[in-house]
Structure formats: C-alpha cells, structure tokens
Design a protein around this motif. Structure first.
Motif, PDB file in Angstrom:
ATOM      1  N   ARG A  18      37.666  51.330  89.400  1.00 51.17           N
ATOM      2  CA  ARG A  18      36.993  50.070  88.985  1.00 51.17           C
ATOM      3  C   ARG A  18      37.940  48.991  89.411  1.00 51.17           C
ATOM      4  N   SER A  19      37.417  47.868  89.646  1.00 51.24           N
ATOM      5  CA  SER A  19      38.248  46.442  89.691  1.00 51.24           C
ATOM      6  C   SER A  19      37.026  45.389  89.123  1.00 51.24           C
ATOM      7  N   THR A  21      35.044  42.115  89.614  1.00 52.61           N
ATOM      8  CA  THR A  21      34.260  41.400  90.280  1.00 52.61           C
ATOM      9  C   THR A  21      33.414  40.053  89.615  1.00 52.61           C
TER      10      THR A  21
END
Ligand code: PLP
Length: 374
Positions: A18-19, A21
């Motif tokens: 996950r990152s 955004t």
C-alpha cells in the motif's frame, strides 16, 4: 530493519503493498455517504466557533482539564437522539471499539464475534483477557451452536456484530441475534459505523427498532462520526454501568487527549441536521441511487457495493482502469477482506449521478454477476 524491508518486499510480491494517494476523480471511495463533510452549515459553525475563545486543542484527558462543555453537549444529544441511558464520545470509532473490547469483557467471559468484524474490534480483543470465538458471517445457527456449547461455561457473554458490514454492505440479522442474546443473557455490541445517519428513523441506525422495543437492555451501540456524519469520532451509547466502566477503566479513554472541542460541536450539529427533514431528503436521494446501483452493479442495495474480482493484482488493475476513466474506485485486498475475495468497494453518496453508475457498469460488465445485472 532487514526483517521490515523483507516484509515490505513480500507485500510487493503479493500485489499488496500500500501507499498513500490523494483522491482524484469522482468519489466512489469515501464514506461521506450523505456529503455532510462539506455541508455549508457545518463549515459555518466551525468558522464561527473558532473565531471565539474556544481552544483548538482540548489540552488533556477528559478526566483532567480536557473535559469541555462541547463534549458534554454532544453526549447529552447522543442520549436524547438515540434514547440511550448514557453515551461517551471518543476521537475515533477505532478508539471507541478498542475501548469497549479491551476494557469490558473479563477473564472468565466469552466474546463471540462475526467473522467479518472490523479490525478495531479485533485489536480490542487482542488486549482483552476474555476468550473469544468467531462465528461464520451472519450465520445464526453457527452463533446458536457456540452459545449452546460454550455459553454456560462463561461468566458473561458478549456478542459483537456490525449492523451493516463495511466491505460487503450487507446487513446483520439483528432481530434474530438480539433474540438469541436475550435468551442467553448475553450483551450485544453493535457497530453501527456504516448505518448511523442513514438507516433508522432520523438516521438513528439499524438498531433503532430494537431500541424502541427494548431500550438499551443488554445493548451497546457504536456510532462512528466520520462516515455519514461527515466529521470524525465515535459515540458509544449504552447502559450507565457500561459508560461509567469505560470512564473509570478504559486506558484508551483515560490516557488520551480528549477530541478537539470543535470536533464534538460539529458532530452534534451534524446529528441535528441529519435528524431533521433535511436529513430525510438526503437519505431519500441516497436510497434512490442505491436502488439504481443495485440494478446495474448488483450488490446488496446499500451504499456499499462490492464487486468481487478475486485476484489481488487483477483487482488493482481493474481499479486503475476505472481511475483512468475518472472514477476514484479502489481495490480492497486481504487482510482487509478474506483471501481470494479482493474486490472493488464502490461507495455511493446522495450526490452520485446515475450516468456515472451506467458508465461504471459498462466498464465492469465482465465482473458483474449477470443474474443481478440483467
Ligand atoms: C465497521 C467499522 N467500525 C469502526 C471503524 C472505525 O471508525 P473510525 O474510522 O471513526 O476510526 C470503521 C472504519 O473504517 C468501520 O468500518
């Protein structure tokens, strides 16, 4: 550090890294179902409040100097609105759920929870001395069997469910569960996170019919305030002994700075608006789009529409395709949802346009169950 890096590499390999955004495109991701987070009256109330002497931060724990009239006013309204004997406000719904399950069940108690229960309940249970057992999702006979086999060994029994499940959008059979809870003298804890503001008279939640019949007899409800209410926080409604126990014994409550006063003020205003005719109008628009979406996208006919893709990587690919078309729709992967059920979670709001549903339905046609979409 090497272990941490390896864990991240493994997530990347699995397609689960996950990152963060920013949202872009038409919002089909937030839980702002009634679009209260941008309500002009709430904005105005915030501006006005912050122009006064109201401190921005509460300055401490509720048990010390952090307790303010804004918290008290919200809890008074909470009691009146939900017809509850007592209520307590937390900074987040996560903290509220954690507080309930890490504090209330004792060593000789048994907690029975639905297999799809939210992570905040599970975290509370990790810190809880009671034994806990899960039952298959919404399965009344599985719950009955656990109660029958294990209930008599426990000092107290607690049953944990959501009224409307966050990733599937389906409802719990609350009447039947409450009936069982009464039969076994168990406490029923209902997380109304995704129902508060939307279902029940004035947005009082899916437990409202039960509360009208039985009051808060062996019942605790949790109302998160960052979803349909558009602000943030978690309001617990319960019998007085439960709230007094949380105030006196919950470490998550005691050893934490009280919510910003303006947060409590805005939650109160939001509840007031949603309990009025304006709330009814917003809900009517939302229900109408839910019906429309069910016809073309399938799903449970609630504001949460899951479109199951299965494979994690594929789910991300499909979400990216939709994002390129201008729709902010995200892939939800394990461990948030069970293995093999990676999905798109399409969330609807009272401002969702039918044309957008038509376009999404066309783009997703290979993934929508034909019998429902027909
Ligand atoms: C079912 C459920 N309970 C509790 C929470 C936690 O609430 P909050 O976001 O206010 O911390 C969430 C949020 O995702 C949720 O979906």
């Amino acid at each position: 550090m090497i272990k941490l890096k390896q864990a991240l590499d493994e997530l990347r390999r699995l397609g689960r890294l996950r990152s963060l955004t920013f949202g872009s495109g038409v919002d089909f991701t937030s839980n702002d179902y009634l679009r209260m987070s941008s309500h002009p009256a709430l904005r105005q109330a915030a501006i006005q409040a912050l122009r006064t002497e109201m401190p921005l931060g509460s300055g401490g724990s509720r048990l010390l100097r952090g307790h303010r009239s804004e918290h008290d006013d919200l809890e008074i309204l909470g009691r009146r609105f939900f017809h509850a004997p007592a209520s307590l406000f937390f900074s987040t719904g996560f903290q509220a759920n954690y507080a309930v399950f890490s504090t209330l069940p004792g060593r000789h108690d048994l907690v029975i929870y639905d297999s799809l229960i939210h992570a905040s309940v599970r975290e509370g249970l990790r810190a809880c001395p009671a034994r806990s057992v899960k039952f298959s999702h919404n399965d009344i006979s599985a719950l009955t069997e656990i109660l029958r086999n294990e209930g008599s060994k426990a000092e107290n029994i607690w049953i944990a469910v959501e009224s409307l499940y966050s990733m599937d959008g389906d409802r719990a059979p609350l009447e039947a569960i409450y009936e069982l809870a009464r039969q076994y003298n168990a406490f029923l804890v209902v997380d109304e996170a995704h129902a508060t503001g939307i279902y029940g008279d004035g947005g009082r939640g899916l437990c409202w019919p039960l509360i009208q019949k039985h009051g808060y007899l062996n019942l605790i409800t949790l109302h998160t305030c960052g979803k349909a209410l558009g602000v943030a926080g978690g309001l617990i409604c319960a019998p007085e002994v439960i709230i007094a126990s949380l105030i006196n014994r919950s470490r998550a409550f005691i050893y934490s700075t009280a919510p910003m006063p303006v947060q409590a003020l805005l939650v109160r205003k939001s509840l007031e608006i949603l309990g009025s005719a304006e709330g009814d109008a917003r809900r009517a628009r939302l229900f109408s789009i839910c019906q429309y979406a069910q016809k073309y996208l399938g799903g449970p006919g609630t504001p949460i529409v899951p479109v199951i893709i299965g494979d994690d990587v594929k789910a991300v690919e499909v979400a990216t395709m939709l994002q390129r078309e201008g729709f902010d729709i995200r892939a939800i992967r394990p461990p948030t949802v069970p293995e093999g059920t990676a999905r798109l979670r399409i969330s609807l709001s009272c401002d969702t346009e039918r044309a957008a549903i038509d376009r999404i339905a066309a783009l997703l046609s290979p993934y929508i169950k034909r019998d429902v979409a027909a």
